[in-house]
Enzyme design. Structure first.
Site, PDB file in Angstrom:
ATOM      1  N   ASP A 128       0.668  -1.386   0.004  1.00 11.57           N
ATOM      2  CA  ASP A 128      -0.113   0.022  -0.066  1.00 11.57           C
ATOM      3  C   ASP A 128       1.010   1.262   0.045  1.00 11.57           C
ATOM      4  O   ASP A 128       1.828   1.285   0.666  1.00 11.57           O
ATOM      5  CB  ASP A 128      -1.032  -0.157   1.218  1.00 11.57           C
ATOM      6  CG  ASP A 128      -1.627   1.319   1.225  1.00 11.57           C
ATOM      7  OD1 ASP A 128      -2.817   1.402   0.622  1.00 11.57           O
ATOM      8  OD2 ASP A 128      -1.793   2.130   2.220  1.00 11.57           O
ATOM      9  N   GLU A 175       1.541  -0.036  -5.014  1.00  6.48           N
ATOM     10  CA  GLU A 175       0.684   1.338  -4.992  1.00  6.48           C
ATOM     11  C   GLU A 175       1.401   2.311  -4.858  1.00  6.48           C
ATOM     12  O   GLU A 175       1.881   2.494  -3.778  1.00  6.48           O
ATOM     13  CB  GLU A 175      -0.565   1.222  -4.088  1.00  6.48           C
ATOM     14  CG  GLU A 175      -1.637   2.418  -4.598  1.00  6.48           C
ATOM     15  CD  GLU A 175      -2.254   2.770  -3.111  1.00  6.48           C
ATOM     16  OE1 GLU A 175      -3.375   3.525  -3.499  1.00  6.48           O
ATOM     17  OE2 GLU A 175      -1.926   2.388  -2.259  1.00  6.48           O
ATOM     18  N   GLN A 195     -11.260   3.747  -5.959  1.00  5.21           N
ATOM     19  CA  GLN A 195     -11.934   4.731  -6.916  1.00  5.21           C
ATOM     20  C   GLN A 195     -13.226   4.840  -6.686  1.00  5.21           C
ATOM     21  O   GLN A 195     -14.159   5.533  -7.188  1.00  5.21           O
ATOM     22  CB  GLN A 195     -11.666   4.559  -8.253  1.00  5.21           C
ATOM     23  CG  GLN A 195      -9.919   4.622  -8.601  1.00  5.21           C
ATOM     24  CD  GLN A 195      -9.332   5.742  -8.440  1.00  5.21           C
ATOM     25  OE1 GLN A 195     -10.169   6.978  -8.365  1.00  5.21           O
ATOM     26  NE2 GLN A 195      -7.969   6.035  -8.254  1.00  5.21           N
TER      27      GLN A 195
END
Length: 600
Positions: free
Chosen positions: A265, A301, A397
């Protein structure tokens, strides 16, 4: 796989050995709990580097314990394998050898074969547990998925949350069933031919239940700051012990749970000025414990578009396999919805910019980002398409929108089908968000289960955040703390049988059935006018052409002779025939995709 957790509780035939880094303590006892109360305390002997150790006879699998610091506070083990009473309660001794694994012949998958399905355990099924996910695995296999990516499971406060507030980094959440249930899920996935990737958070810990500083203040450093406060200490005094803690965590998931990969992450928020970046050390270490022929996927990410993440160490990179490449999502979202607030202001959504994004892997390769106010990205020349994870939806998102709207809530079905074809037929690594394959009607909202005061602050902060946006003026943002917010986010699997959803599901199955047979040689993406993208894939004896019309009517003459392999406007997918190939030209009445094969 050869790995032994170097700290925590290690059960043996005659008892359990306890080891903890507690450099800020002068005295540590391991306290055995029975029926929720301390029953016996055993002094731990100091060891070099600020560690404390003790072997306690007669204590084995299932025993509850805590560490007592300086004769005062009882705290859970930072490396606890299980927190059955929550992140503030006693830790549990777990024997990882007890599970009867049935995946001896499983070797994982390489990134080139990955079709990733991101899921949140708590909302994936009505029950919201690891065990309840097992009966759904066959449906994912039949869909054409090759890997599931599970949002963070490291234990967190309360009974529900996204997982990014985890504080017990070695303990699969008891809300989902705990460590043994996670092993059952992974084992069952391997029986179905599915790899399992776990989302892990190495850039911060949550605000409630984080006791690391009480054990050793050097877990964190003032040298760097993050959006969550002081950074984890990967390059300051005593950082070798912090690095070892997180390297061991990555190896632990691979060894004790037979996981096939990790999604790391927000790696842009991991601060490390060491000669060897912690990400590179994690990659090298977790790969070093894999047996020959065993694949292990590492995905970052990272908003910076930095190719060093995905380049091999021999080229000065960190050796990760792939990175989330959100530019593809953003370009497509702008093209389909016209959104321009926030970071969407950096994107035009034109066919030319979308084509450039796909050729380059990401769009920003050094241009100034208006949203960030500085240059962003570097060229990723030489990096294969599989190193870029593309999506048209993911938990961020969808869930970071005020009302958790999915793409299907915002665009017409024909645009949704076109975007799905572009995602799944491109050579980049595709990721599907849970329920996307049938255009699920349920939102995915932001939900938490903090104590009252922290929960109040979270709710107020969430509503203040969206008050800046014109689209949400006067709207009541759902309360993250409310049970209803969580329950509304659960998938409704029964709707897959309803005509509209079944048609979308049929499209996804057909697209993913085609994907393994697509040419693996060269590819190129180019615009055909302002609103149509042409994606060519070819090898020695085949050439396929995907035409994706973003909007409006268009007609494009084609060179040579072509045959239609798939149209997203076929009636069985819910279409109305608004995309055709006739008289040497492809014609579109609106958003649609045509997959063509050259026949002459």
């Amino acid at each position: 796989m050869i790995f032994s957790l170097p700290f925590g509780a290690t059960p043996a035939a005659d008892g359990t050995h306890f080891r903890v880094w507690a450099a800020s303590a002068s005295q540590v006892d391991v306290v055995i709990y029975q029926d929720g109360s301390p029953a016996a305390a055993y002094p731990m002997r100091p060891a070099p580097g600020g560690f404390f150790e003790a072997s306690v006879p007669g204590v084995g699998h299932g025993a509850r314990y805590m560490y007592r610091l300086n004769g005062a506070d009882d705290r859970p083990d930072p490396a606890s394998r299980s927190q059955p009473e929550g992140v503030h309660g006693p830790s549990e001794v777990v024997d990882p050898a007890r599970h009867p694994w049935g995946d001896a012949d499983w070797r994982g998958i390489p990134i080139e074969q990955a079709v990733i399905y991101e899921l949140h355990t708590g909302t994936f099924t009505p029950e919201g547990t690891f065990d309840s996910a097992i009966p759904r695995l066959a449906a994912l296999r039949d869909l054409g998925v090759t890997a599931i990516e599970i949002m963070p499971v490291a234990d967190f406060p309360g009974q529900r949350g996204w997982g990014y507030d985890g504080v017990s980094l070695f303990a699969p959440s008891r809300a989902y069933g705990g460590p043994e249930a996670l092993r059952r899920l992974v084992d069952a996935a391997h029986q179905q031919g599915l790899a399992v990737i776990l989302d892990v958070v190495y850039n911060h810990l949550g605000p409630d239940g984080n006791y690391l500083r009480q054990f050793a203040e050097h877990y964190f450093t003032h040298r760097h700051s993050t959006p969550w406060g002081d950074a984890l200490n990967f390059d300051d005094v005593a950082s070798e012990h912090v690095r070892a803690f997180f390297v061991a965590n990555a190896c632990y998931w691979a060894a004790e749970f037979h996981l096939d990969g990790l999604r790391l992450d927000a790696t842009h928020a991991i601060q490390d000025d060491s000669p060897t970046h912690i990400l590179a050390e994690i990659a090298a270490s977790v790969r070093a414990i894999q047996p020959p022929g065993r694949h292990f996927i590492l995905i970052a990410e990272d908003e910076r578009n930095q190719p060093r993440l995905i380049r091999p160490p021999a080229q000065g990179g960190y050796g990760l396999d792939a990175a989330w490449a959100d530019d593809f999502h953003h370009q497509l979202r702008v093209a389909l919805t016209g959104e321009r607030e926030g970071y969407y202001a950096d994107y035009t959504g034109s066919a030319a910019d979308l084509a450039a994004t796909m050729r380059q892997g990401w769009f920003y390769t050094g241009q100034i980002s208006a949203a960030m106010g500085h240059p962003r990205g570097q060229p990723a020349d030489g990096c294969p398409p599989s190193a870029f994870v593309y999506c048209i939806q993911n938990h961020d998102q969808v869930g970071n929108r005020a009302f958790g709207e999915r793409l299907g809530h915002m665009v017409p079905p024909e645009a949704y089908r076109m975007a799905s074809a572009l995602l799944l037929l491109a050579p980049h690594t595709p990721m599907i968000w849970q329920g996307q394959e049938w255009d699920a009607s349920t939102p995915f909202l932001y939900f938490t289960d903090h104590h009252a005061e922290l929960g109040r602050l979270v709710t107020e902060g969430r509503r203040k955040e969206f008050a800046r946006f014109a689209a949400f003026a006067g709207e009541q943002i759902p309360d993250p703390q409310a049970d209803e917010t969580f329950l509304r986010s659960k998938l409704r699997w029964a709707e897959r049988g309803q005509p509209r959803h079944a048609q979308t599901l049929a499209l996804y199955r057909d697209l993913l059935a085609l994907r393994p047979s697509l040419p693996q040689g060269s590819f190129n993406a180019q615009p055909l006018g302002p609103d149509t993208l042409a994606l060519r894939r070819s090898d020695a004896d085949r050439e396929l052409l995907l035409l994706a019309n973003l909007r409006g009517a268009a007609r494009h003459p084609l060179d040579g002779q072509w045959q239609v392999l798939l149209s997203t406007e076929e009636a069985r997918y819910g279409g109305a025939g608004a995309a055709t190939l006739a008289d040497g030209a492809a014609s579109f009445d609106g958003p649609a995709a045509l997959l063509l094969r050259r026949v002459g």
